[in-house]
Structure formats: structure tokens, C-alpha cells
Design a protein around this motif. Sequence first.
Motif, short mmCIF file in Angstrom:
data_model
loop_
_atom_site.label_atom_id
_atom_site.label_comp_id
_atom_site.label_asym_id
_atom_site.label_seq_id
_atom_site.Cartn_x
_atom_site.Cartn_y
_atom_site.Cartn_z
N LEU A 137 -62.63 4.02 5.30
CA LEU A 137 -63.20 3.43 4.08
C LEU A 137 -64.69 3.74 3.93
O LEU A 137 -65.25 3.60 2.85
CB LEU A 137 -63.00 1.91 4.08
N ILE A 171 -67.06 -4.08 2.39
CA ILE A 171 -66.05 -3.47 1.51
C ILE A 171 -66.40 -3.72 0.04
O ILE A 171 -66.36 -2.81 -0.80
CB ILE A 171 -64.65 -4.04 1.82
N PHE A 175 -67.02 -0.90 -2.75
CA PHE A 175 -66.10 -0.77 -3.88
C PHE A 175 -66.49 -1.78 -4.96
O PHE A 175 -65.78 -2.74 -5.23
CB PHE A 175 -64.65 -0.98 -3.42
N VAL A 178 -64.07 -2.80 -7.86
CA VAL A 178 -62.93 -3.69 -7.60
C VAL A 178 -63.46 -5.11 -7.58
O VAL A 178 -64.12 -5.53 -6.62
CB VAL A 178 -62.24 -3.35 -6.26
N SER A 186 -55.10 -1.08 -0.96
CA SER A 186 -55.49 -0.60 -2.28
C SER A 186 -56.68 0.35 -2.21
O SER A 186 -56.79 1.30 -2.99
CB SER A 186 -55.83 -1.77 -3.21
N TYR A 187 -57.59 0.08 -1.27
CA TYR A 187 -58.79 0.91 -1.16
C TYR A 187 -58.44 2.33 -0.71
O TYR A 187 -59.09 3.30 -1.15
CB TYR A 187 -59.77 0.26 -0.18
N TRP A 188 -57.42 2.47 0.15
CA TRP A 188 -56.99 3.81 0.55
C TRP A 188 -56.44 4.58 -0.65
O TRP A 188 -56.67 5.78 -0.78
CB TRP A 188 -55.93 3.71 1.65
N ARG A 190 -57.35 4.30 -3.76
CA ARG A 190 -58.47 4.72 -4.60
C ARG A 190 -59.19 5.94 -4.00
O ARG A 190 -59.45 6.93 -4.70
CB ARG A 190 -59.47 3.58 -4.77
N SER A 219 -55.42 -0.04 -7.77
CA SER A 219 -54.85 1.16 -7.15
C SER A 219 -54.05 2.01 -8.13
O SER A 219 -54.55 3.04 -8.61
CB SER A 219 -53.96 0.75 -5.97
#
Length: 591
Positions: A137, A171, A175, A178, A186-188, A190, A219
Motif C-alpha cells: 500500500l 492509510i 488514500f 476514499v 479495496s485499496y489493492w 485501486r 474499488s
Amino acid sequence: MKIVRPTISKYWEELIDSANTLKELTNLQLKLQEYKVLDPACGSGNFLYIAYQELKRIEQLLLDKIKSKNKGKNQQINISFVTPNQFYGMDVNPFAVELAKVTLMIARKVAIDKFNLSEPALPLDSLDENIICTDALFTEWIKADAIIGNPPFLGGKHMRLNLGDDYVEKIFTQFKDVKDSVDFCSYWFRIAHDNLEKNDRVGLVATNSISQGKSRKASLDYIMQNKGYIHEAISTQEWSGEAAVHVSIVNWCKTIPDRYILDNHSVKSINSSLTSEIDVTIAQKLKMNKNLCFQGVLPVGKGFIITEKQAQEFIDKDSKNKEVIKLFSMGDNLASNPHGKPDRWIIDFNDFSLESASDYKLPFQYIQENVKPERLNNRAKRAREIWWQLFAPRPNLREAIKNLSICFAVPRVSKWFIFIPFKTEWLAGDLNCIVASDDFYILGILTSKIHRIWVKAQSSTLGETLRYTNTTCFETFPFPTLFPASNSGGVIGNKEFKPFAIIEDLEGSKIVQQIRDKMTELHNYRTEQMETKQWGITQLYNAFFHEPSGKLYQLHQQLDKLVIKAYNFDENEDILEQLLNLNNAISETEN
């Protein structure tokens, strides 16, 4: 294989199949030598192992076709151009990283034996630059042609507890787009999409919340709003790993696919909800539906809920206590009990000040002893400082229903999503959704198949169970645009319900009253059956809803015909599409 095959294997099989000259095949050979695969949450390297085996198989397909084109010529062919050095991985666990390197070496040896290759198994490749210990991340990803893997399963609500406040704040800083707490994976999704170029492909596994609510917006909505196409997916299935969850498998790219495969079937398209239906996620919240449907109160503190015996003792000691002791609907009672009657009690001081709450001596003392110690340890400031009140008392809900004797309620998690009358003297918990209306015309619309179709398309899921939300299911739902000329109906809460196009004619009034009457008849029948059989609404619908000769089925069919008439929809056309068009039309007039 549901990740590797759609993302890697099919892509290469199609390239090989469409190449018809030696030059084209030789170019593919060079391309395959440069092809890179990345797993940004590689763990012990299982996905990389499968991907390596598949690329070695693809290598053989390509070589076989080259041989066939050579027509017996003695041309030497390099048979070891796919190597472990084309595979990359990241993980935060140092042991997993070292294990992934070993896994790839095993994959190499297995492929050599499996395909009778002449390449040597030794010396072992150094993969120290390929498989690295880092947090995906917060690091730059290597440019890869295929991104595959299984990012960590962790619900947004559990992130702080499992990862710590500092990491979660990091995080949120990384992000900024978000806005809400979403599923960790979900971050992966994106980042993977941000690293995707035109001919690249991605395949990731996630919990099935990835296609729901806030996680979907962060996502899959993000992917599709940024030139992405989901070409193959499994909407939900049980996870084969240790975690007892349902997962979704999503494969996407940035080129328009030739075909779409959803749940192993060909479909015309796949939307961000992982269905092939009309994409209702683009539906707008309607101003006319605002502040009409609410989630129930959220106590935060087990001590608020008391037994019937305790409730009666408090009231017997001082009848004034009845003002703050109420029947409390947990959600399951709506589905399981006749009339949906709650079977628990709650102490509710609403918005009382500390001084006012203390006037109810026994209930206040009980909360002081059984809630305050727990709330003082809560991270939320409101929970700590206003410990005698419910954490989320829902003042807007209380205001909307204060002049009603009944409203309508549905469990947030349910099989049937059947709204039933709900006494306003009861208190609805957060597992209920409440509509602030006592008009059986409104109840008739909400009970019709048209609303259930919309709910099924809009709602998120828990495992294999649908979830009703006041924001996505109700606030986006377009009610019929006809309206009675009189003021005899169509009142929700304390305000008149006004659709965007009012047809003040006798026909409109007639249809509204017919729906109201039919819903009243259906309600009376259901009430009689529940009382006679001592069943809840769910058991009644499980037994009779799909029985064409039964009265429940027949009354629903009659109600549905009236509601279809109210909408002036074509039953032979897609109902969902017609509802979405109506939503768009209403939204345009409101803006």
C-alpha cells in the motif's frame, strides 16, 4: 485457476490462436520472454506457483505452433525462455517472502519434469529482487503485465482493532479520495487499477463485500469509472481457505472485452455489483425520498437492554419509569414473531440531559452501574461523555414518526424484505429500517414485486443474505408518478409525498385507493394467518408465497398488477431498466 486462467491463460491462448505466421509467432515468443507477473500480497507464493505452471504450459503451446509452421525444417528453438525471474511478489511477512521464493523454485522443477524440459533445475535462481518484504500500500509497484492475488480479508470496521490507529490513519492519508472505512482489500483494487495499462490485466480475490456499498464505490466503481471493464467474475462463493467467508473473484482490463463471463455463464456485460443486470448503482438519491426511511437506534452498551421482568419491576416501583422503558425491536422479531412484536425491552433516555435522566431513579441507577463502565472505555467521545443516552438515538426518525400511531418496518437483513406495520411506541434498533408513513398505499408499493426487484439489485449482501439499506434501497427508489387529486393519501411522516409529475385526475385517485385497499386486504389476511398459526412473516412466506393456489400468492399477484398499472410500465420490458429511467427523470426535475 479462476484468477490465473482469465487473467493470463486465456489472454495468451487467444494471442497464439490468432498468430498465423512465423514472424507473428516469433514476436509472441519475444513478448512472452518479457512478460511479467506480480502478486502484491503474495504470501507463500501459491498464485505465483500456478501462474508459473500456466506460463510454461503456454510456452509449450507456442513452441508447438512454431514447429508446425516450420514444416519439418531443422530450426533450433529455444525451449527455456520463461523463467522465475519474470515473477514478482510483495508481502509484509518476512517468512512468507522467503517461502514464496522457495515455492517458485519448486514450480520451476515441477514444470521441468512435467514438460520434459532440457533446462537445468540448478543452480537456483536468485529472487531477492523479485520477491520483497514490503507493504504494497505504501510502495511503488513494478510494472507488470498481469497482476494477480488474494489481498488480505479484513472488514473496514475491524481495521483499527487489527492494524492499530496509527496504521489506519496512514492509510487514510495515503488514500484521501476514499472517504469512508472500507474493506481493507479495496485499496489493492485501486492501486492495481492505477498500475494498469491498456493491454494489462488484473485478477484479484476479495470478500464479497467488494461489490457492495462503500467498498464497491472505493474499488469496482472506481475501476469502471476509470476506463476499466470487468470481463470475468464469480459474484460469490464460499472461500476454500481457513476464513469462513464468501468471496468474489474479479478479473478486469482496460480494453473492451469480446465477451463477458459471470458465474461461469456468458452475459452481455458485468457491472460493479457483479451482476449482468442493469447497473442501478448509477441511480441518484431522490430529494422526494429524503428523511423518510431510517435505520433504527444504535445503543452501544449491552446494559441498555433489560428483561421483561426487570422492566415490570422498574414500572411497578414507579409508574413514571414507563416513559423511558420500551419494547425494543432487534430485527429478528420482525421476521419471526406474529405482528413482528419485539420480545426485548430497553431503557431509552432519548435526548434527556443527565439531570433529567437521573429523575428516573431505578433505570438511571441501572444504566449507571451496567452501561457507564463500558462506555467510559469507548473510543468515541460521545459514547464516553453522554454515557446514559443511546449512542445513536436517531432524532430524525423520532421526529418523523411522532404524530403517527404506526409506521412500517423491515429487517435490514432478510430473505423476503416484507414491510409490516410497526407501533411507534416501540423502539426500532439498528437492524431495522423504518419508513415514516402510516398510509397503506405506500405500504402497497413497498410490498410489490417492483420494489423487491429494486431492492435485490441495490442491496448489499451478508454471505448469501441480502441487506436493506435506507440510503441505497429506499432513497433511490422512484415511486409512481401518479397522485390522487384529493389529499386523502400519499402522506409520509409529517409531509405530503409529492412525485415529480402529479396527475391530479380521478383515474390516479382510483388506482391509489385500489392499491391501498388491496394492501389492507393482504395485511388483514397475513395478520389472521400469523395469529392463527403463531407464525412470523418469514415462516408464512416460506410456506405459501410460491403456492399459486394459495391466497397469499393470489393477493400478491393482484397487488402487483395494480402497482404495475400505477407505474404505467410495460410488463414485457425490463422492470429494472424502467425504474432506472424513472429515477433519472425524477432526479433531473429535482436538480
